[in-house]
Design an enzyme around this catalytic site. Structure first.
Site, short mmCIF file in Angstrom:
data_model
loop_
_atom_site.label_atom_id
_atom_site.label_comp_id
_atom_site.label_asym_id
_atom_site.label_seq_id
_atom_site.Cartn_x
_atom_site.Cartn_y
_atom_site.Cartn_z
N ARG A 81 0.86 -1.25 -0.04
CA ARG A 81 0.13 0.10 0.15
C ARG A 81 0.77 1.12 0.01
N GLY B 9 10.15 13.47 -1.71
CA GLY B 9 11.23 13.81 -0.62
C GLY B 9 10.96 15.25 0.11
N SER C 293 8.13 16.32 11.39
CA SER C 293 6.83 17.05 11.47
C SER C 293 6.98 18.39 11.38
N LEU D 176 -2.97 -14.36 20.52
CA LEU D 176 -2.36 -15.63 19.79
C LEU D 176 -1.24 -16.05 20.92
N GLU E 96 3.55 10.49 7.43
CA GLU E 96 2.26 11.21 7.06
C GLU E 96 1.71 11.93 8.33
P1 TGC Z 1 0.96 26.02 8.00
O1 TGC Z 1 1.15 27.37 8.06
O2 TGC Z 1 -0.07 25.56 8.88
O3 TGC Z 1 0.52 25.72 6.52
C1 TGC Z 1 1.32 26.21 5.37
C2 TGC Z 1 0.27 26.19 4.15
O4 TGC Z 1 -0.13 24.97 4.02
C3 TGC Z 1 -1.72 24.82 3.95
N1 TGC Z 1 -1.95 23.53 4.65
C4 TGC Z 1 -2.19 22.35 3.84
N2 TGC Z 1 -2.74 22.30 2.60
C5 TGC Z 1 -3.17 21.11 2.34
N3 TGC Z 1 -3.23 19.99 2.98
C6 TGC Z 1 -2.78 20.06 4.26
N4 TGC Z 1 -2.85 18.94 5.08
C7 TGC Z 1 -2.48 21.15 4.62
N5 TGC Z 1 -1.85 21.66 5.93
C8 TGC Z 1 -1.68 23.02 5.89
C9 TGC Z 1 -1.94 25.74 4.85
O5 TGC Z 1 -3.38 26.16 4.93
C10 TGC Z 1 -0.95 26.87 4.59
O6 TGC Z 1 -1.44 27.47 3.11
P2 TGC Z 1 -1.21 29.12 2.91
O7 TGC Z 1 -2.03 29.42 1.46
O8 TGC Z 1 -1.70 29.98 4.18
O9 TGC Z 1 0.41 29.20 2.71
O10 TGC Z 1 2.23 25.12 8.12
P3 TGC Z 1 2.97 24.51 9.15
O11 TGC Z 1 4.67 24.17 8.86
O12 TGC Z 1 2.98 25.40 10.58
O13 TGC Z 1 2.48 23.19 9.20
C11 TGC Z 1 1.67 22.54 10.14
C12 TGC Z 1 1.54 21.00 10.11
C13 TGC Z 1 2.47 20.57 11.37
C14 TGC Z 1 0.26 20.50 10.30
C15 TGC Z 1 2.57 20.47 9.02
O14 TGC Z 1 3.90 20.93 9.00
C16 TGC Z 1 2.43 18.91 8.75
O15 TGC Z 1 1.41 18.30 8.51
N6 TGC Z 1 3.48 18.17 9.41
C17 TGC Z 1 3.73 16.63 9.44
C18 TGC Z 1 4.59 16.55 8.23
C19 TGC Z 1 4.08 15.01 7.71
O16 TGC Z 1 3.32 14.54 7.68
N7 TGC Z 1 5.26 14.54 6.94
C20 TGC Z 1 5.16 13.49 5.98
C21 TGC Z 1 6.12 13.20 4.91
S1 TGC Z 1 5.72 12.18 3.46
C22 TGC Z 1 5.49 10.77 4.31
O17 TGC Z 1 5.59 10.47 5.53
C23 TGC Z 1 5.16 9.53 3.33
S2 TGC Z 1 5.19 7.97 3.90
C24 TGC Z 1 4.26 7.41 2.50
C25 TGC Z 1 4.16 5.90 2.37
O18 TGC Z 1 5.29 5.11 2.59
O19 TGC Z 1 3.23 5.56 2.58
P1 FAD Z 2 9.99 14.27 14.60
O1 FAD Z 2 9.19 15.19 13.96
O2 FAD Z 2 11.41 14.41 15.28
O3 FAD Z 2 8.95 14.10 16.06
C1 FAD Z 2 9.53 13.20 17.08
C2 FAD Z 2 8.17 13.18 18.17
O4 FAD Z 2 7.89 14.47 18.70
C3 FAD Z 2 6.88 12.55 17.64
O5 FAD Z 2 6.56 11.69 18.65
C4 FAD Z 2 5.86 13.66 17.47
O6 FAD Z 2 4.57 13.27 17.48
C5 FAD Z 2 6.73 14.61 18.57
N1 FAD Z 2 6.05 16.01 18.12
C6 FAD Z 2 6.26 16.63 16.83
N2 FAD Z 2 5.79 17.76 17.06
C7 FAD Z 2 5.18 18.02 18.23
C8 FAD Z 2 4.67 19.18 19.00
N3 FAD Z 2 4.36 20.23 18.41
N4 FAD Z 2 4.32 18.57 20.46
C9 FAD Z 2 4.49 17.83 20.72
N5 FAD Z 2 5.18 16.79 20.30
C10 FAD Z 2 5.46 16.82 19.01
N6 FAD Z 2 8.89 11.25 4.45
C11 FAD Z 2 9.06 11.55 3.30
O7 FAD Z 2 9.12 12.94 3.05
N7 FAD Z 2 8.73 10.84 2.06
C12 FAD Z 2 8.43 9.44 2.27
O8 FAD Z 2 8.46 8.88 1.31
C13 FAD Z 2 8.46 9.11 3.79
N8 FAD Z 2 8.47 7.60 4.02
C14 FAD Z 2 8.72 7.14 5.34
C15 FAD Z 2 8.63 5.68 5.36
C16 FAD Z 2 8.91 5.25 6.67
C17 FAD Z 2 9.07 3.56 7.01
C18 FAD Z 2 9.04 6.02 7.94
C19 FAD Z 2 9.17 5.64 9.01
C20 FAD Z 2 9.04 7.47 7.79
C21 FAD Z 2 8.75 7.91 6.41
N9 FAD Z 2 8.74 9.42 6.25
C22 FAD Z 2 8.75 9.82 4.74
C23 FAD Z 2 9.03 10.44 7.29
C24 FAD Z 2 7.96 10.54 8.04
O9 FAD Z 2 6.91 11.28 7.43
C25 FAD Z 2 8.37 11.38 9.40
O10 FAD Z 2 9.01 10.05 10.08
C26 FAD Z 2 7.22 11.62 10.11
O11 FAD Z 2 6.85 13.05 9.71
C27 FAD Z 2 7.96 12.19 11.73
O12 FAD Z 2 9.20 12.86 11.78
P2 FAD Z 2 10.55 12.32 12.28
O13 FAD Z 2 10.64 11.23 12.27
O14 FAD Z 2 11.58 13.31 12.04
O15 FAD Z 2 9.76 12.52 13.90
#
Ligand code: TGC
Ligand code: FAD
Length: 390
Positions: free
Chosen positions: A96, A136, A144, A344, A369
């Site tokens: 997935r 990336g 985060s 189990l 995510e």
């Molecule tokens: P913030 O100032 O709140 O937002 C910046 C701009 O982005 C807009 N926005 C969004 N738009 C679409 N979808 C969303 N979910 C959005 N969240 C925010 C927002 O409206 C703003 O727009 P504008 O027009 O005002 O500029 O930005 P912030 O830096 O304070 O962010 C807040 C926060 C913590 C929610 C965000 O940074 C966040 O979601 N952090 C988590 C990062 C994350 O999830 N990383 C994932 C990496 S990829 C991955 O993990 C792939 S694994 C895939 C796999 O293998 O299946």
């Molecule tokens: P951190 O951001 O350092 O977080 C550490 C801890 O702090 C967590 O428990 C978190 O919940 C907590 N925390 C964060 N903010 C706060 C707050 N404000 N208050 C209190 N607690 C807080 N990323 C990509 O870009 N592309 C990919 O394809 C991708 N694939 C991945 C595949 C795997 C198997 C894994 C494990 C990760 C992948 N990621 C990818 C990265 C993933 O999105 C990050 O691991 C995730 O977003 C968390 O970031 P971090 O690991 O740096 O943890």
């Protein structure tokens, strides 16, 4: 009181809410997963290896970039995409994950923000599984908070020079193209980095105890020269990558239901066969409460995702709604997998049974995510109007 008339994995008959087309998609993918995926995932997990031949198979079934209309993509609705994720993750989160990244994190931004030339070049090849993508965003110092990214690009004539690195990237070492998000003087821009560009390197992350059947790695950029033709023209802010996450997170809300269903199924069978104190352990009150609780959580997750999908198909989806479901459904699936592992007993630690593999995978799924805390704070911000991120 009568017993056993409902489908234990679909207690509210969510299936009856699906259209004929959606049921056909679900059943086709379910059969494929039963026949071709489940039989090999245990070994792939143990060997820490992504079964690459599955890429051709899922492409052949039309499961890549399904939400895109045209460019050799299927143009299915969001509920169908969710059902695909659910069935694939019933097999293993790794497959997935591959489909999420290819479809929601790579094809989506090229389609939403790319030039016509970029779309023509990449989308049909990616739909056919001939080109593989990765996404990336995350960097080693804090995933985060992607707004704090250090990876940056500077204009040099018509080209851009990219420097920095990305960490924890699914498909890193097998990707033909990486959609990389970097800070520029104009805000966050997306770059299509091709695998043979000088200065671009990847490295696999070894020894994972989770998602062992998925490829995860790091990306390194050392003065990589990116032609203007490889820059996504349609977005220049953090909204670009975050909008991709909304698509992928939506699919994950469905995917983890599949993993949870596989665990409940195993726990049900095992507890009915296991004779302890002269009766199947499933006949005890304590065990039935645990199984019922799994069913409650799965049913809740199914209804959330279905409602979310219908809202998405109406074009009214809000990121906060996705955050609530990503948080709820991942937590539910992880708790179910952990409890199924315990039901189990000792056998639960063996890869012969599915719960421990799903449990270990879900430790990643609840983190990537957006971690559980991130999604809780997104919902908290919506309710209070106060940004607790800082
Ligand atoms: P913030 O100032 O709140 O937002 C910046 C701009 O982005 C807009 N926005 C969004 N738009 C679409 N979808 C969303 N979910 C959005 N969240 C925010 C927002 O409206 C703003 O727009 P504008 O027009 O005002 O500029 O930005 P912030 O830096 O304070 O962010 C807040 C926060 C913590 C929610 C965000 O940074 C966040 O979601 N952090 C988590 C990062 C994350 O999830 N990383 C994932 C990496 S990829 C991955 O993990 C792939 S694994 C895939 C796999 O293998 O299946
Ligand atoms: P951190 O951001 O350092 O977080 C550490 C801890 O702090 C967590 O428990 C978190 O919940 C907590 N925390 C964060 N903010 C706060 C707050 N404000 N208050 C209190 N607690 C807080 N990323 C990509 O870009 N592309 C990919 O394809 C991708 N694939 C991945 C595949 C795997 C198997 C894994 C494990 C990760 C992948 N990621 C990818 C990265 C993933 O999105 C990050 O691991 C995730 O977003 C968390 O970031 P971090 O690991 O740096 O943890």
């Amino acid at each position: 009181m009568s017993t056993q008339q409902l489908d234990p994995l679909d207690l509210y008959d969510v299936r009856s809410e699906l259209s004929e087309d959606e049921i056909m998609v679900k059943d086709t993918v379910a059969r494929y997963v039963d026949d071709k995926v489940i039989p090999l995932m245990r070994e792939a997990f143990e060997q820490h290896r992504f079964p690459r031949h599955l890429i051709g198979e899922v492409a052949e079934l039309g499961l890549l970039g399904t939400s895109i209309d045209g460019y050799d993509c299927a143009g299915l609705n969001s509920v169908s995409y969710g059902l695909i994720c659910q069935e694939l993750e019933r097999g293993d989160s790794a497959l997935r994950s591959f489909v999420s990244v290819q479809s929601s994190l790579v094809m989506f931004p090229i389609h939403a923000y790319g030039s016509e030339e970029q779309k023509q070049r990449w989308l049909p090849a990616m739909a056919r599984g001939e080109a593989i993508g990765c996404f990336g965003l995350t960097e080693a110092h804090g995933g985060s908070d992607p707004g704090n990214m250090k990876t940056h690009a500077k204009r040099d004539g018509d080209d851009w020079i990219l420097n920095g690195s990305k960490m924890w990237i699914t498909n890193a070492t097998i990707a033909d193209a990486a959609v990389v998000w970097a800070m520029t003087d104009e805000g966050v821009r997306g770059f299509i980095v091709e695998k043979d560009m000088p200065g671009y390197e990847t490295q696999e992350i070894e020894n994972k105890f989770s998602l062992r059947a998925s490829v995860t790695g790091a990306l390194f950029f050392n003065d990589v020269r990116i032609p203007a033709a490889n820059v996504l023209p349609g977005v220049s802010s953090l909204k670009g990558p975050l909008s991709c996450l909304t698509q992928a997170r939506y699919g994950i809300t469905w995917g983890v239901i599949g993993a949870a269903q596989a665990c409940l199924d195993e726990a049900l069978k095992y507890s009915q066969d296991r004779i302890l104190f002269n009766r199947p352990v499933a006949h005890t009150q304590a065990m039935q409460i645990r199984l019922a609780d799994m069913s409650r959580r799965i049913t809740t997750a199914q209804l959330l995702s279905l409602r979310l999908g219908r809202i998405k198909d109406k074009g009214a989806l809000k990121p906060t709604q996705v955050s609530l479901a990503k948080w709820n459904n991942c937590r539910a699936a992880l708790d179910i997998a952990r409890d199924a592992r315990d039901i189990l007993g000792g056998a639960g630690i063996s890869a012969e049974y599915v719960p421990i593999r799903h449990m270990l995978n879900l430790e990643s799924v609840i983190t990537y995510e957006g971690t559980e805390t991130v999604h809780q704070l997104v919902v908290g911000m919506e309710l209070t109007g106060t940004n607790a991120f800082g």
